[in-house]
Design an enzyme around this catalytic site. Structure first.
Site, PDB file in Angstrom:
ATOM      1  N   GLY A 175      45.217  18.881 -82.701  1.00  0.00           N
ATOM      2  CA  GLY A 175      46.191  17.907 -83.165  1.00  0.00           C
ATOM      3  C   GLY A 175      47.615  18.445 -83.213  1.00  0.00           C
ATOM      4  N   SER A 224      43.860  19.532 -78.391  1.00  0.00           N
ATOM      5  CA  SER A 224      44.982  18.938 -77.655  1.00  0.00           C
ATOM      6  C   SER A 224      44.704  18.825 -76.156  1.00  0.00           C
ATOM      7  CB  SER A 224      46.277  19.722 -77.909  1.00  0.00           C
ATOM      8  OG  SER A 224      46.604  19.689 -79.287  1.00  0.00           O
ATOM      9  N   GLY A 267      40.219  14.699 -79.343  1.00  0.00           N
ATOM     10  CA  GLY A 267      40.660  13.960 -80.519  1.00  0.00           C
ATOM     11  C   GLY A 267      41.665  12.892 -80.133  1.00  0.00           C
ATOM     12  N   GLY A 268      42.941  13.208 -80.307  1.00  0.00           N
ATOM     13  CA  GLY A 268      44.003  12.222 -80.100  1.00  0.00           C
ATOM     14  C   GLY A 268      43.907  11.447 -78.795  1.00  0.00           C
ATOM     15  N   TRP A 278      37.001  10.130 -82.736  1.00  0.00           N
ATOM     16  CA  TRP A 278      38.031   9.180 -83.171  1.00  0.00           C
ATOM     17  C   TRP A 278      38.544   9.501 -84.577  1.00  0.00           C
ATOM     18  CZ3 TRP A 278      35.677   3.786 -81.359  1.00  0.00           C
ATOM     19  CH2 TRP A 278      35.554   3.807 -79.962  1.00  0.00           C
ATOM     20  N   LYS A 279      37.896  10.440 -85.247  1.00  0.00           N
ATOM     21  CA  LYS A 279      38.303  10.838 -86.612  1.00  0.00           C
ATOM     22  C   LYS A 279      38.407   9.604 -87.513  1.00  0.00           C
ATOM     23  CE  LYS A 279      40.584  14.835 -84.647  1.00  0.00           C
ATOM     24  NZ  LYS A 279      41.516  15.942 -84.853  1.00  0.00           N
ATOM     25  N   GLU A 334      38.180  20.271 -89.523  1.00  0.00           N
ATOM     26  CA  GLU A 334      38.726  19.452 -90.623  1.00  0.00           C
ATOM     27  C   GLU A 334      37.710  19.337 -91.761  1.00  0.00           C
ATOM     28  OE1 GLU A 334      39.840  16.162 -88.136  1.00  0.00           O
ATOM     29  OE2 GLU A 334      41.369  17.437 -87.216  1.00  0.00           O
TER      30      GLU A 334
HETATM   31  C1  PEP Z   1      39.326  17.516 -82.403  1.00  0.00           C
HETATM   32  O1  PEP Z   1      39.688  17.222 -83.541  1.00  0.00           O
HETATM   33  O2  PEP Z   1      38.126  17.700 -82.160  1.00  0.00           O
HETATM   34  C2  PEP Z   1      40.367  17.636 -81.393  1.00  0.00           C
HETATM   35  C3  PEP Z   1      40.122  18.355 -80.326  1.00  0.00           C
HETATM   36  O3  PEP Z   1      41.554  16.994 -81.646  1.00  0.00           O
HETATM   37  P1  PEP Z   1      42.845  16.910 -80.669  1.00  0.00           P
HETATM   38  O4  PEP Z   1      42.322  16.631 -79.295  1.00  0.00           O
HETATM   39  O5  PEP Z   1      43.648  15.779 -81.221  1.00  0.00           O
HETATM   40  O6  PEP Z   1      43.512  18.225 -80.763  1.00  0.00           O
END
Ligand code: PEP
Length: 250
Positions: free
Chosen positions: A170, A210, A231-232, A7-8, A94
């Site tokens: 992302g 993504s 992530g998202g 969820w960051k 990150e």
């Molecule tokens: C992540 O940060 O681990 C990630 C995979 O992000 P996203 O799915 O948003 O690319």
């Protein structure tokens, strides 16, 4: 098979609790797929409460390598255990990019996580320039070797590797299923040399970058892709659950 949501730095306490409840309802019985969510530190306790009685496990997004002490603003592995964490994401790009995490630092955290009964989800992956230069295998090999330096572990269920090409995180850009498969097979080969063939066969190697319901089935059906770090798309219970379902069908 493992689908984990990162969820960051999103969701306050109320939103995280609500999202956890929604994830539990949307995911239902995930069958053979292991599912975890990794909210911000401040919501771990409340989210653990919301997950109670469900199959969804709890993870954190980072931790410090020491047991306790004068490290203002940091969180230790025993603290994560005390609020119900089973997993901890380590070495996320990150963290490497914005907070100066090095392979040596990730390595110390991996050892500390294992010593405290946490399953580290170790993130590795190249940046765009490295891929353009054809250096992705070399970069990932260095990160894997660095993170696992001196690590002894017999049970492949105690460790997870996440391949996350940084250019796909992302950005909406995804590795093609073939690119993911190639790198996952390469990582499995590295793990086979390091821990033996049967360990390498059974360890979960996740893809991240993504992943969303529209592309999940293609990525997750690759032989060496054992799940996803999301992530998202993990911030919406429905899309996260749809990825879990894609894994069930993979
Ligand atoms: C992540 O940060 O681990 C990630 C995979 O992000 P996203 O799915 O948003 O690319």
């Amino acid at each position: 098979m493992l689908i984990a949501g990162n969820w960051k730095m999103n969701t306050d306490l109320a939103a995280a609790t609500q999202l956890a409840q929604d994830v539990v309802a949307a995911v239902g019985d995930p069958g053979a797929v292991q599912v975890a969510v990794c909210p911000p530190f401040i919501s771990l306790d409340a989210v653990f409460g919301a997950l109670r009685g469900s199959a969804v496990k709890l993870g954190a997004q980072n931790m410090h390598a020491a047991d306790a002490g004068a490290y203002t603003g940091e969180v230790a592995a025993p603290m994560l255990r005390s609020v119900g964490c089973d997993y901890v994401i380590l070495g996320h790009s990150e963290r490497r990019q914005y907070f100066g995490e090095t392979d040596a630092g990730v390595n110390a955290k991996v050892k500390q996580a294992l010593a405290n009964g946490l399953i580290p989800i170790i993130c590795v992956g190249e940046v765009l320039d490295e891929r353009r230069a054809g250096r992705e295998n070399e970069v990932v090999q260095t990160q894997v070797a660095g993170a696992l330096d001196g690590v002894s572990v017999d049970d492949p269920a105690r460790l997870v590797i996440a391949y996350e090409p940084v250019w796909a995180i992302g950005t909406g850009e995804t590795a093609t299923p073939a690119q993911a498969q190639d790198m996952h097979a390469f990582i499995r080969g590295l793990l086979s040399k390091r821990f033996g063939e049967s360990f390498a066969r059974d360890i979960h190697i996740l893809y991240g970058g993504s992943m969303k319901p529209a592309n999940a089935a293609d990525l997750l059906s690759q032989t060496d892709v054992d799940g996803g770090l999301i992530g998202g798309a993990s911030l919406k219970a429905d899309s996260f659950a749809a990825i879990v379902q894609a894994e069930q069908g993979a």
